[in-house]
Scaffold this motif. Structure first.
Motif, PDB file in Angstrom:
ATOM      1  N   ALA A   1       0.853  -1.185   0.000  1.00 41.55           N
ATOM      2  CA  ALA A   1       0.000   0.000   0.000  1.00 41.55           C
ATOM      3  C   ALA A   1       0.892   1.238   0.000  1.00 41.55           C
ATOM      4  O   ALA A   1       1.934   1.258   0.658  1.00 41.55           O
ATOM      5  CB  ALA A   1      -0.919   0.010   1.211  1.00 41.55           C
ATOM      6  N   SER A   2       0.478   2.235  -0.761  1.00 40.61           N
ATOM      7  CA  SER A   2       1.221   3.490  -0.833  1.00 40.61           C
ATOM      8  C   SER A   2       0.251   4.633  -0.607  1.00 40.61           C
ATOM      9  O   SER A   2      -0.879   4.608  -1.088  1.00 40.61           O
ATOM     10  CB  SER A   2       1.868   3.675  -2.209  1.00 40.61           C
ATOM     11  N   LEU A   3       0.702   5.651   0.122  1.00 35.48           N
ATOM     12  CA  LEU A   3      -0.087   6.858   0.334  1.00 35.48           C
ATOM     13  C   LEU A   3       0.571   7.973  -0.457  1.00 35.48           C
ATOM     14  O   LEU A   3       1.745   8.273  -0.276  1.00 35.48           O
ATOM     15  CB  LEU A   3      -0.143   7.234   1.809  1.00 35.48           C
ATOM     16  N   LEU A   4      -0.220   8.562  -1.367  1.00 39.14           N
ATOM     17  CA  LEU A   4       0.274   9.671  -2.185  1.00 39.14           C
ATOM     18  C   LEU A   4      -0.538  10.915  -1.880  1.00 39.14           C
ATOM     19  O   LEU A   4      -1.731  10.821  -1.584  1.00 39.14           O
ATOM     20  CB  LEU A   4       0.119   9.349  -3.680  1.00 39.14           C
ATOM     21  N   VAL A   5       0.099  12.059  -1.979  1.00 38.90           N
ATOM     22  CA  VAL A   5      -0.591  13.336  -1.861  1.00 38.90           C
ATOM     23  C   VAL A   5      -0.381  14.068  -3.170  1.00 38.90           C
ATOM     24  O   VAL A   5       0.737  14.171  -3.680  1.00 38.90           O
ATOM     25  CB  VAL A   5      -0.054  14.162  -0.665  1.00 38.90           C
ATOM     26  N   VAL A   6      -1.477  14.548  -3.746  1.00 36.88           N
ATOM     27  CA  VAL A   6      -1.427  15.256  -5.019  1.00 36.88           C
ATOM     28  C   VAL A   6      -1.758  16.713  -4.757  1.00 36.88           C
ATOM     29  O   VAL A   6      -2.773  17.034  -4.147  1.00 36.88           O
ATOM     30  CB  VAL A   6      -2.451  14.661  -6.020  1.00 36.88           C
ATOM     31  N   ASP A   7      -0.881  17.580  -5.198  1.00 33.98           N
ATOM     32  CA  ASP A   7      -1.097  19.018  -5.104  1.00 33.98           C
ATOM     33  C   ASP A   7      -0.817  19.580  -6.488  1.00 33.98           C
ATOM     34  O   ASP A   7       0.319  19.517  -6.961  1.00 33.98           O
ATOM     35  CB  ASP A   7      -0.172  19.643  -4.059  1.00 33.98           C
ATOM     36  N   SER A   8      -1.850  20.085  -7.135  1.00 36.44           N
ATOM     37  CA  SER A   8      -1.777  20.503  -8.548  1.00 36.44           C
ATOM     38  C   SER A   8      -1.377  19.288  -9.366  1.00 36.44           C
ATOM     39  O   SER A   8      -2.082  18.306  -9.387  1.00 36.44           O
ATOM     40  CB  SER A   8      -0.819  21.662  -8.732  1.00 36.44           C
ATOM     41  N   GLU A   9      -0.213  19.314  -9.985  1.00 37.32           N
ATOM     42  CA  GLU A   9       0.239  18.183 -10.792  1.00 37.32           C
ATOM     43  C   GLU A   9       1.425  17.475 -10.163  1.00 37.32           C
ATOM     44  O   GLU A   9       2.103  16.684 -10.812  1.00 37.32           O
ATOM     45  CB  GLU A   9       0.578  18.665 -12.194  1.00 37.32           C
ATOM     46  N   VAL A  10       1.692  17.746  -8.886  1.00 38.65           N
ATOM     47  CA  VAL A  10       2.821  17.140  -8.187  1.00 38.65           C
ATOM     48  C   VAL A  10       2.319  15.986  -7.317  1.00 38.65           C
ATOM     49  O   VAL A  10       1.422  16.155  -6.492  1.00 38.65           O
ATOM     50  CB  VAL A  10       3.550  18.186  -7.305  1.00 38.65           C
ATOM     51  N   TYR A  11       2.895  14.807  -7.524  1.00 38.81           N
ATOM     52  CA  TYR A  11       2.558  13.612  -6.748  1.00 38.81           C
ATOM     53  C   TYR A  11       3.700  13.343  -5.769  1.00 38.81           C
ATOM     54  O   TYR A  11       4.848  13.208  -6.172  1.00 38.81           O
ATOM     55  CB  TYR A  11       2.394  12.391  -7.658  1.00 38.81           C
ATOM     56  N   GLU A  12       3.370  13.282  -4.485  1.00 41.82           N
ATOM     57  CA  GLU A  12       4.378  13.028  -3.456  1.00 41.82           C
ATOM     58  C   GLU A  12       3.997  11.764  -2.691  1.00 41.82           C
ATOM     59  O   GLU A  12       2.877  11.632  -2.208  1.00 41.82           O
ATOM     60  CB  GLU A  12       4.448  14.210  -2.494  1.00 41.82           C
ATOM     61  N   VAL A  13       4.953  10.842  -2.601  1.00 38.73           N
ATOM     62  CA  VAL A  13       4.723   9.614  -1.842  1.00 38.73           C
ATOM     63  C   VAL A  13       4.969   9.931  -0.375  1.00 38.73           C
ATOM     64  O   VAL A  13       6.055  10.352   0.011  1.00 38.73           O
ATOM     65  CB  VAL A  13       5.653   8.471  -2.308  1.00 38.73           C
TER      66      VAL A  13
END
Length: 124
Positions: A26-38
């Motif tokens: 399982a991975s948790l990602l945060v998307v802000d605009s077009e930036v994906y951060e794990v």
């Protein structure tokens, strides 16, 4: 496909779940605009799709005993049983119930055993 229209400056959290044959991740990602951060990763090589299939095989062998259905345990029959359990597992990933076809495992029987998604969740 975008599930939620993101407002300007709004972060969106996404959980990605992957179950392979011998592991689960399982991975948790945060998307802000077009930036994906794990933000986080977790996994286990102790559990996977094969483990669920093994559990289903055991379940159906017990069901056969309860129904007084003779099921040989030779390698060819067990392979047929595993194949039918894989099929049932795939069907239940998209529907609420599946029919386990005895004929796929034991040629003499054309009966089927219905398993619901709820039963599957309890078994596995």
């Amino acid at each position: 496909k975008q599930l939620h229209q993101q407002e300007e400056g709004e972060e969106q959290s996404i959980v990605v779940f992957n179950m392979g044959a011998g592991n689960v991740e399982a991975s948790l990602l945060v998307v802000d605009s077009e930036v994906y951060e794990v933000r986080g990763l977790a996994g286990s090589s102790e559990c996977g799709g094969q483990d669920i299939t093994d559990t289903l095989v055991s379940h159906f062998l017990q069901e056969f005993k309860k129904l007084n259905i003779s099921c040989p345990t030779d390698s060819k029959t067990l392979l047929k049983l595993r194949t039918e359990c894989e099929r049932v597992k795939k069907v239940l990933s998209t529907t609420l119930n599946a029919n386990f076809q005895l004929e796929s495992v034991i040629n003499e029987s054309s009966d089927s055993i219905t398993i619901t998604r709820t039963m599957f969740d309890e078994i596995c």
